[in-house]
Write a protein that holds these residues in place. Structure first.
Motif, PDB file in Angstrom:
ATOM      1  N   GLU A  18     -18.630  84.001 -56.869  1.00  0.00           N
ATOM      2  CA  GLU A  18     -17.526  83.787 -55.944  1.00  0.00           C
ATOM      3  C   GLU A  18     -16.961  85.115 -55.460  1.00  0.00           C
ATOM      4  N   GLY A  19     -16.360  85.076 -54.273  1.00  0.00           N
ATOM      5  CA  GLY A  19     -15.738  86.258 -53.699  1.00  0.00           C
ATOM      6  C   GLY A  19     -15.091  85.888 -52.384  1.00  0.00           C
ATOM      7  N   VAL A  20     -14.893  86.886 -51.522  1.00  0.00           N
ATOM      8  CA  VAL A  20     -14.323  86.631 -50.204  1.00  0.00           C
ATOM      9  C   VAL A  20     -15.285  87.103 -49.125  1.00  0.00           C
ATOM     10  N   LEU A  30     -20.776  80.837 -53.623  1.00  0.00           N
ATOM     11  CA  LEU A  30     -22.187  80.810 -53.256  1.00  0.00           C
ATOM     12  C   LEU A  30     -22.990  80.353 -54.470  1.00  0.00           C
ATOM     13  N   THR A  31     -23.886  79.405 -54.262  1.00  0.00           N
ATOM     14  CA  THR A  31     -24.736  78.915 -55.344  1.00  0.00           C
ATOM     15  C   THR A  31     -26.194  78.984 -54.931  1.00  0.00           C
ATOM     16  N   PHE A  32     -26.984  79.696 -55.725  1.00  0.00           N
ATOM     17  CA  PHE A  32     -28.432  79.697 -55.530  1.00  0.00           C
ATOM     18  C   PHE A  32     -29.005  78.510 -56.303  1.00  0.00           C
ATOM     19  N   LYS A  33     -29.880  77.733 -55.639  1.00  0.00           N
ATOM     20  CA  LYS A  33     -30.510  76.598 -56.303  1.00  0.00           C
ATOM     21  C   LYS A  33     -32.029  76.653 -56.120  1.00  0.00           C
ATOM     22  N   PRO A  34     -32.776  76.168 -57.117  1.00  0.00           N
ATOM     23  CA  PRO A  34     -34.240  76.115 -56.962  1.00  0.00           C
ATOM     24  C   PRO A  34     -34.623  75.261 -55.758  1.00  0.00           C
ATOM     25  N   PHE A  43     -30.005  77.988 -46.032  1.00  0.00           N
ATOM     26  CA  PHE A  43     -28.566  77.960 -46.272  1.00  0.00           C
ATOM     27  C   PHE A  43     -28.078  76.513 -46.149  1.00  0.00           C
ATOM     28  N   ARG A  44     -27.132  76.149 -46.997  1.00  0.00           N
ATOM     29  CA  ARG A  44     -26.591  74.787 -46.966  1.00  0.00           C
ATOM     30  C   ARG A  44     -25.063  74.875 -47.031  1.00  0.00           C
ATOM     31  N   ARG A  45     -24.379  74.298 -46.038  1.00  0.00           N
ATOM     32  CA  ARG A  45     -22.916  74.328 -45.974  1.00  0.00           C
ATOM     33  C   ARG A  45     -22.343  73.119 -46.717  1.00  0.00           C
ATOM     34  N   THR A  46     -21.907  73.316 -47.937  1.00  0.00           N
ATOM     35  CA  THR A  46     -21.383  72.206 -48.743  1.00  0.00           C
ATOM     36  C   THR A  46     -19.973  71.806 -48.346  1.00  0.00           C
ATOM     37  N   ASP A  47     -19.312  72.620 -47.512  1.00  0.00           N
ATOM     38  CA  ASP A  47     -17.950  72.293 -47.088  1.00  0.00           C
ATOM     39  C   ASP A  47     -17.929  71.364 -45.878  1.00  0.00           C
ATOM     40  N   ASP A  93     -39.560  83.269 -53.349  1.00  0.00           N
ATOM     41  CA  ASP A  93     -40.030  82.675 -52.101  1.00  0.00           C
ATOM     42  C   ASP A  93     -39.175  81.519 -51.598  1.00  0.00           C
ATOM     43  N   ASN A  94     -38.683  80.684 -52.505  1.00  0.00           N
ATOM     44  CA  ASN A  94     -38.030  79.438 -52.103  1.00  0.00           C
ATOM     45  C   ASN A  94     -36.665  79.302 -52.760  1.00  0.00           C
ATOM     46  N   LEU A  95     -35.627  79.152 -51.931  1.00  0.00           N
ATOM     47  CA  LEU A  95     -34.260  79.056 -52.445  1.00  0.00           C
ATOM     48  C   LEU A  95     -33.393  78.224 -51.515  1.00  0.00           C
ATOM     49  N   TYR A  96     -32.509  77.429 -52.114  1.00  0.00           N
ATOM     50  CA  TYR A  96     -31.377  76.879 -51.385  1.00  0.00           C
ATOM     51  C   TYR A  96     -30.185  77.789 -51.667  1.00  0.00           C
ATOM     52  N   ILE A  97     -29.480  78.161 -50.615  1.00  0.00           N
ATOM     53  CA  ILE A  97     -28.312  79.033 -50.748  1.00  0.00           C
ATOM     54  C   ILE A  97     -27.113  78.242 -50.256  1.00  0.00           C
ATOM     55  N   GLU A  98     -26.346  77.677 -51.186  1.00  0.00           N
ATOM     56  CA  GLU A  98     -25.226  76.812 -50.828  1.00  0.00           C
ATOM     57  C   GLU A  98     -23.947  77.630 -50.686  1.00  0.00           C
ATOM     58  N   LEU A  99     -23.184  77.322 -49.646  1.00  0.00           N
ATOM     59  CA  LEU A  99     -21.927  78.009 -49.363  1.00  0.00           C
ATOM     60  C   LEU A  99     -20.856  76.975 -49.037  1.00  0.00           C
ATOM     61  N   ASP A 100     -19.625  77.222 -49.496  1.00  0.00           N
ATOM     62  CA  ASP A 100     -18.531  76.331 -49.095  1.00  0.00           C
ATOM     63  C   ASP A 100     -17.658  76.983 -48.026  1.00  0.00           C
ATOM     64  N   ALA A 101     -18.264  77.901 -47.287  1.00  0.00           N
ATOM     65  CA  ALA A 101     -17.646  78.540 -46.119  1.00  0.00           C
ATOM     66  C   ALA A 101     -18.784  79.083 -45.266  1.00  0.00           C
ATOM     67  N   SER A 102     -18.448  79.682 -44.128  1.00  0.00           N
ATOM     68  CA  SER A 102     -19.509  80.128 -43.217  1.00  0.00           C
ATOM     69  C   SER A 102     -20.125  81.463 -43.621  1.00  0.00           C
ATOM     70  N   GLU A 103     -19.435  82.209 -44.483  1.00  0.00           N
ATOM     71  CA  GLU A 103     -19.859  83.584 -44.758  1.00  0.00           C
ATOM     72  C   GLU A 103     -20.014  83.802 -46.267  1.00  0.00           C
ATOM     73  N   PRO A 104     -21.137  84.381 -46.706  1.00  0.00           N
ATOM     74  CA  PRO A 104     -21.287  84.701 -48.126  1.00  0.00           C
ATOM     75  C   PRO A 104     -20.222  85.699 -48.573  1.00  0.00           C
TER      76      PRO A 104
END
Length: 466
Positions: A18-20, A30-34, A43-47, A93-104
């Motif tokens: 987490e951060g700003v 930000l959450t990295f998922k397999p 990238f996946r916007r969870t918000d 090679d393969n990652l889901y990058i989940e964010l609850d905002a538009s910017e990491p």
């Protein structure tokens, strides 16, 4: 010696930090998922409703002001480059990058914390082979207005050199190089973003860098700094006192390297070129790089890769004995004359096959297609590719003579060249995913006279014969 075929990788377990956001100033998780094979970086916007996804694809770049920003169907991802650089630098090679905002989260302005999170998650090898684009000829993009230029040239591995010249006394010419991706964590990952004082003032006036502070951006003072400016900076950075060090850097931030700016530019190049969508084997030389020129080069490289993939006829020696002749093929496939449409197999692995069909005037279909103008029907070209693909599919069972393959689906069929008597058709089929439950999906190409004649995506099912 042949190259060892490397497998794709993802992370073992999910991990968060987490951060700003640097520009939004918003708290973000930000959450990295397999992710499954052949996913790439997504990238996946969870918000947002339905958790929309934005693939790390250069076609989604909408602007490069203060970072590389992506947008798909109105869903935005800002400043994607530091996260993507960490993914590439660790060869995941393969990652889901989940964010609850538009910017990491900006963290310390480098890729260090993303690298640490990914290493904590661990990596696992997947079944599918890693796709790699091998640079065989020089690819170049130049921006005449800025003088920025990026060149890709052949090399034994992925290498990057950046050469920057800011034309200021406080920060002049700098170079940085990465000879091996394995050195990314140690040599590049902790290189922080930077800016010049005059840029900081402009950004503050426009309400940007709300998440900035003196711990996540190196600020080079390239002009006289007055008391009024210092006052604004104290407010913006929530500091009681701000000063300029003798080396021209604002406040007391200590450089990690004398050429940290050039190293961070190299980090940005790695992150931006991740948007090409495939691993690169070649040397990148970037002169005065920036997000605009980086992404324009990525677009050009993506087009080159797509064109080469479509037109790159397999290099085989037709004078050499084949891996399988027509008798071997008939021991695997049930097809017989006049409907056996593949003559030889030259390559056969767990993931691809290369076969050949010699087209002669004796083919029975030429009697009616067409009198006086013999042309091989496109549907039979697809059938010939499918038979070649059947050999690849049946390689997955121990007793192929007891199985059949049936067509299930054909997509994206395109016919590019006519095929006539005397032509030699060369087929190449590649698995798009591992065979599961007998379902086989393949990308198929047919080449004639060095050009792509036919392409299609084929799906078939392996069924035990009665």
């Amino acid at each position: 010696m042949a190259d060892r075929i490397l497998k794709q990788t993802t992370i073992r377990e999910e991990v968060s930090l987490e951060g700003v956001g640097l520009h939004t100033g918003k708290e973000v998780k930000l959450t990295f998922k397999p992710a499954p094979e052949n996913t790439g970086y997504v990238f996946r916007r969870t918000d947002l409703d339905d958790k929309p996804e934005v693939e790390a694809d250069v076609s989604y770049v909408v602007n490069t002001r203060r970072g590389t920003n992506l947008e798909k169907n109105g869903v935005t991802i800002q400043t994607s480059e530091h996260v993507l650089a960490a993914c590439v630098g660790l060869e995941i090679d393969n990652l889901y990058i989940e964010l609850d905002a538009s910017e990491p989260p900006i963290m310390d302005g480098s890729s260090k914390f993303f690298v640490e999170a990914l290493e904590k998650a661990g990596t696992v090898e997947q079944e599918a082979d890693r796709e790699e684009y091998i640079v065989n000829e020089i690819i170049c993009y130049r921006d005449e207005e800025s003088g920025s230029e990026i060149i890709a040239m052949p090399a034994e591995e992925y290498q990057v050199t950046t050469m920057v010249d800011f034309g200021t006394k406080v920060l002049g010419t700098q170079n940085a190089s990465l000879e091996h991706l394995s050195d990314f964590k140690r040599e590049i990952a902790d290189s922080r973003t930077f800016s010049f004082l005059h840029e900081i003032e402009t950004l503050l006036e426009h309400g940007l860098i709300k998440g900035g502070d003196l711990n996540n951006a190196i600020v080079y003072v390239d002009k006289e700094i007055g008391e009024e400016t210092l006052k604004k900076l104290r407010v913006a950075f929530n500091r009681e006192d701000i000063s300029v060090k003798p080396n021209g850097i604002l406040d007391n931030l200590t450089l990690h390297y004398p050429n940290e700016a050039a190293r961070h530019k190299l980090l940005d190049v790695l992150g931006d070129l991740a948007l090409v969508g495939t691993r690169i084997r070649g040397k990148i030389i970037a002169t005065k790089p920036g997000h605009h020129v980086n992404t324009e080069f990525a677009k050009k490289m993506a087009k080159v890769i797509k064109a080469e993939k479509r037109n790159n006829m397999p290099k085989i020696d037709l004078n050499q004995p084949p891996l399988m002749d027509v008798n071997d093929i008939m021991n695997t496939l049930p097809h017989r004359s006049p409907f056996l449409l593949v003559d030889k197999i030259y390559e056969l692995t767990d993931s691809h096959v290369i076969g050949v069909k010699n087209v002669t005037m004796n083919e029975p279909f030429f009697v009616g297609h067409f009198p006086g103008k013999p042309v091989m029907p496109g549907v039979l070209q697809v059938e010939a590719m499918a038979q070649t693909g059947g050999i690849l599919a049946l390689k997955s069972v121990p007793d192929p003579e007891n199985y059949l393959t049936y067509f299930m689906k054909i997509d994206n069929v395109r016919f590019k060249q006519q095929v006539v008597p005397g032509d030699t058709l060369i087929f190449k089929l590649e698995l798009l995913a591992p065979i599961r439950r007998g379902i086989c999906q393949m990308q198929a190409y047919a080449y004639v006279n060095g050009k792509l004649a036919t392409e299609a995506i084929l799906m078939a099912q392996i069924v035990k014969s009665k």
